[in-house]
Design an enzyme around this catalytic site. Structure first.
Site, PDB file in Angstrom:
ATOM      1  N   ASP A   1       2.132   0.381  -0.629  1.00 37.69           N
ATOM      2  CA  ASP A   1       0.736   0.777  -0.400  1.00 37.69           C
ATOM      3  C   ASP A   1       0.282   0.542   1.036  1.00 37.69           C
ATOM      4  OD1 ASP A   1       0.554   1.544  -3.034  1.00 37.69           O
ATOM      5  OD2 ASP A   1      -0.377  -0.309  -3.708  1.00 37.69           O
ATOM      6  N   GLU A   2       1.218   0.552   1.983  1.00 36.10           N
ATOM      7  CA  GLU A   2       0.851   0.310   3.371  1.00 36.10           C
ATOM      8  C   GLU A   2       1.305   1.433   4.296  1.00 36.10           C
ATOM      9  OE1 GLU A   2       1.968  -3.532   4.775  1.00 36.10           O
ATOM     10  OE2 GLU A   2       1.044  -4.607   3.099  1.00 36.10           O
TER      11      GLU A   2
END
Length: 294
Positions: A238-239
């Site tokens: 999620d980055e």
């Protein structure tokens, strides 16, 4: 490096490029367009002070002999791309991008993508939906999209699912993979194989809530903002580079169920924008962030 989409001849093209910033780039590219018999209908550019790179998106009309414009342009632009060591892409405006959708139990994002695609509002073509649950099968059948269910109960199942993803990408000439609330973590190997062409969507809370039932946690903590983030998939969970985000204001009167409904609306809307911009060649990666030419 270049990628040129070749199908039926057309008069409208989109050119995207990036390179180290320097003088004369715009002049050189414009000259190549004119030399190939093209007219610039739209132009956007950005020089990144952070990375020192230059980004550009042009929409070009082939004003003479459109059936051979692609070949003429490649010949005209080749000296320019070599001089500036450019990464570039020439594509037809509006060409549907072949998209593989990965799903789990949530239906809102899958339904929105297929609805918009059928209505001509989203320039994608979906030859297959892969899911580790049966939940979205009826939606796929409603839109006449092939559906495959492969359960994931252990690491071996996950490896088999990911192998099928790579097989489907090759089999269907997939250009974009959309994780439409696919609730499995991709392996580093699959992330690397799909680098720059896999988009994920997830909720965004301020503050963040982890674990089961984040909307219930948000209700208990009295959040005032909920939203969604669409980003490229990378090995950092999620980055990846963010493509689009949006939020909606809420207050104490919202029930957990209402928060879920609002959050799903935001997720579907944000994912749709990200997919649309990718399909229209409006998203360029600049290190850990994206350049969006709207």
């Amino acid at each position: 490096m270049n990628t040129i989409a070749a199908d039926q001849p057309d008069t409208q093209w989109v050119l995207t490029l990036s390179c180290i910033d320097g003088p004369g780039i715009v002049h050189a590219i414009s000259g190549a367009v004119v030399a190939a018999g093209g007219n610039i209908a739209e132009s956007q550019q950005f020089a990144s002070a952070d990375t020192g790179r230059f980004f550009m998106r042009l929409q070009v009309e082939a004003v003479a002999q459109p059936e051979t414009f692609e070949e003429r342009f490649e010949s005209a632009v080749s000296p320019v791309t070599q001089r500036y060591n450019m990464t570039w892409r020439l594509d037809r405006v509006g060409r549907p991008v072949r998209t593989l959708v990965l799903a789990s139990t949530a239906t809102h994002c899958v339904n929105d993508l297929l609805y918009r695609q059928r209505g001509g509002q989203l320039p994608i073509e979906v030859p297959l939906i892969l899911s580790n649950h049966e939940t979205v099968r009826d939606i796929a059948e409603f839109y006449s999209v092939p559906f495959e269910h492969r359960a994931i109960a252990n690491p071996a199942d996950r490896a088999a699912f990911e192998a099928r993803v790579l097989e489907a990408v090759e089999e269907h000439n997939i250009e974009l993979v959309v994780l439409a609330r696919y609730m499995q973590i991709l392996s580093p190997e699959l992330c690397a194989a799909l680098e720059g062409r896999a988009i994920n969507i997830h909720h965004s809370f301020l503050p963040g809530f982890k674990g089961a039932n984040p909307y219930k946690q948000a209700h208990q903590r009295g959040v005032k903002l909920i939203g969604a983030t669409a980003h490229f998939v990378t090995t950092d969970l999620d980055e990846g580079p963010i493509i689009e985000q949006d939020v909606a204001r809420v207050d104490h009167s919202y029930s957990p169920r209402e928060l879920v409904q609002l959050g799903q609306d935001e997720e579907a809307r944000v994912l749709r924008r990200a997919v649309n911009w990718f399909a229209e060649n409006r998203v360029l990666v600049d290190g850990d962030r994206t350049i969006i030419f709207r």
